[in-house]
Write an enzyme that holds these catalytic residues in place. Structure first.
Site, PDB file in Angstrom:
ATOM      1  N   SER A   1      43.087  64.464  48.948  1.00 47.67           N
ATOM      2  CA  SER A   1      42.175  64.142  50.043  1.00 47.67           C
ATOM      3  C   SER A   1      40.883  64.941  50.005  1.00 47.67           C
ATOM      4  O   SER A   1      39.992  64.708  50.813  1.00 47.67           O
ATOM      5  CB  SER A   1      42.869  64.369  51.394  1.00 47.67           C
ATOM      6  OG  SER A   1      43.339  65.694  51.459  1.00 47.67           O
TER       7      SER A   1
ATOM      8  N   HIS B   1      41.165  70.770  54.466  1.00 46.48           N
ATOM      9  CA  HIS B   1      40.084  69.814  54.746  1.00 46.48           C
ATOM     10  C   HIS B   1      38.828  70.559  55.152  1.00 46.48           C
ATOM     11  O   HIS B   1      38.854  71.753  55.439  1.00 46.48           O
ATOM     12  CB  HIS B   1      40.497  68.837  55.856  1.00 46.48           C
ATOM     13  CG  HIS B   1      41.411  67.754  55.352  1.00 46.48           C
ATOM     14  ND1 HIS B   1      42.147  66.958  56.199  1.00 46.48           N
ATOM     15  CD2 HIS B   1      41.702  67.329  54.098  1.00 46.48           C
ATOM     16  CE1 HIS B   1      42.856  66.094  55.482  1.00 46.48           C
ATOM     17  NE2 HIS B   1      42.600  66.300  54.205  1.00 46.48           N
TER      18      HIS B   1
ATOM     19  N   ASP C   1      40.459  63.955  61.067  1.00 46.39           N
ATOM     20  CA  ASP C   1      41.879  64.308  61.058  1.00 46.39           C
ATOM     21  C   ASP C   1      42.569  64.183  62.397  1.00 46.39           C
ATOM     22  O   ASP C   1      43.694  64.659  62.533  1.00 46.39           O
ATOM     23  CB  ASP C   1      42.030  65.755  60.589  1.00 46.39           C
ATOM     24  CG  ASP C   1      41.685  65.909  59.121  1.00 46.39           C
ATOM     25  OD1 ASP C   1      41.541  67.058  58.681  1.00 46.39           O
ATOM     26  OD2 ASP C   1      41.570  64.885  58.430  1.00 46.39           O
TER      27      ASP C   1
END
Lengths: 234, 182
Positions: B55, B95, B126
């Site tokens: 990701s 992230h 998210d």
């Protein structure tokens, strides 16, 4: 100087142990293994019942400090594992950090103490022994042996182009004190040092000639004890 | 294969066996304490993590090793790459910070922030990963990425996917420590 009349028996006056001996085999190329084999043989030889009683203080201190630090580390690990596992809410940082902080510094303290002890107090010592013999009066003997490996050295002289290489050697130092019990009067005191190349005691396959080594150690100990007795059995 | 070592143990006595076991135990203990010490210095519960998903491509790929620190007094900004753990989930997520909302500092925590994150390679932010929360707080953050090493993390991934590898490695190391006498 001639030995005094009430000199207790040294290791060379003892008959060899009956029965076959197991041969110790080591890797000839590792001076660590060579030294360890020699140290073990010294300990085995000198802690025979007729000879000295080994004092295990150094080993015991190292074991105690070492296992204590292992348990502190284990406790820290277990605590860290449990605390996070039980929390489904976010981790309470301050308690965890403080506890981990404390046990981490306890571990560092233990490791530091261990290192200091082993470096300054234990040093090169491999055997500490004591013996009490009774002949007219109680005689106490204390003996300490330290050993180290002298690495391969090549000495080249200016006149000849070739250099002589001495193989690694085992250096044994010994300090010996003999006194009447309760240390009232000192009867004998000696410090000796001897060295011999490892090649004298180990054959090409790495098998150790225990008899030759014990004879050599016996000579060093007898010298430290104050000369050899008048009748020597060869 | 072990006859020499077993003979040596019998000959050298119980103390020697304890010493050799101590060798093994202290290797593990010192490894554990180095890890804990690293965690204390970086103020992060897991200062070295492995990237498991894609990701964050093309910045980070699966198998990268990441190095984190989490200084309590530093504010995080948009663009910082953080690793966080949502309460109730046991996998940390790597992230990038999309939004920060700063609050007034309270007694116990010097920095109060609310964060929103999004993976570079994801379409959406998210929020769905937060399990009911609307934002992340500093206490959820494991740390901010300071550096990385590519590919090294595959060792950990392999050991997780094939636990026999982990036990084989541990067993081999243990055997070595038990019979060596350095």
């Amino acid at each position: 100087s001639p030995p005094s009349p009430d000199r207790p028996p040294g290791p060379l006056s003892l008959p060899p142990l009956p029965g076959p001996r197991e041969v110790v085999k080591v890797n000839n190329y590792s001076t660590t293994e060579l030294k360890n084999a020699c140290d073990d043989a010294v300990k085995r030889y000198l802690s025979r019942p007729e000879l000295f009683q080994q004092n295990h203080q150094h080993t015991d201190v190292r074991l105690a400090l070492g296992w204590l630090s292992v348990f502190v580390a284990g406790g820290t690990g277990l605590y860290g594992y449990k605390v996070e596992f039980e929390q489904s809410k976010p981790v309470v940082w301050s308690n965890f950090v403080r506890r981990t902080d404390r046990s981490f510094s306890r571990y560092m303290l233990l490791t530091f103490t261990q290192t200091l002890y082993s470096y300054f107090i234990e040093g090169d010592i491999v055997f500490v022994g004591k013996r009490k013999t009774f002949s007219k009066r109680i005689i106490t003997e204390r003996i300490t042996l330290s050993s180290r490996t002298i690495p391969v050295s090549s000495s080249s002289s200016n006149s000849t182009p070739s250099s002589t290489i001495t193989p690694p050697q085992y250096s044994l130092s010994l300090s010996y004190v003999r006194s009447t019990s309760a240390n009232k009067s000192l009867l004998a005191k000696g410090k000796t040092q001897a060295r011999a190349p490892y090649s004298r005691f180990f054959d090409a396959e790495g098998g150790m000639d225990a008899d030759a080594f014990e004879r050599w150690v016996g000579e060093v100990v007898e010298e430290g004890m104050g000369g050899l007795p008048a009748s020597k059995e060869s | 294969m072990f006859t020499e070592e077993l003979k040596a143990f019998r000959r050298l006595g119980f103390r020697h066996v304890l010493l050799q076991a101590l060798n093994f135990a202290s290797v593990i203990a010192s490894g554990l304490m180095i890890w804990k010490g690293l965690g204390l210095i970086t103020n992060s519960e897991s200062p070295i993590v492995v990237v498991l998903s894609g990701s964050m491509e093309p910045a980070f790929y699966r198998g990268d090793l990441l190095f984190l620190t989490n200084p309590a007094a530093e504010r995080y900004h948009n663009g910082d790459i953080t690793v966080y753990k949502v309460p109730g989930a046991d996998i940390p997520i790597v992230h990038r910070v999309l939004e920060t909302h700063d609050g007034k500092s309270r007694g116990s925590s010097p920095v109060v922030q609310r964060l929103l994150t999004k993976g570079d390679n994801n379409e959406v932010n998210d929020i769905e990963l937060y399990r009911g929360l609307d934002y992340l707080e500093r206490k959820h953050i494991v740390g901010k990425v300071r550096g990385f090493l590519p590919y090294i993390g595959y060792v950990t991934i392999a050991m997780n996917d094939f636990p026999q590898l982990k036990y084989a490695l541990l067993g081999g190391l243990g055997l070595l420590a038990l019979v060596q006498r350095e």
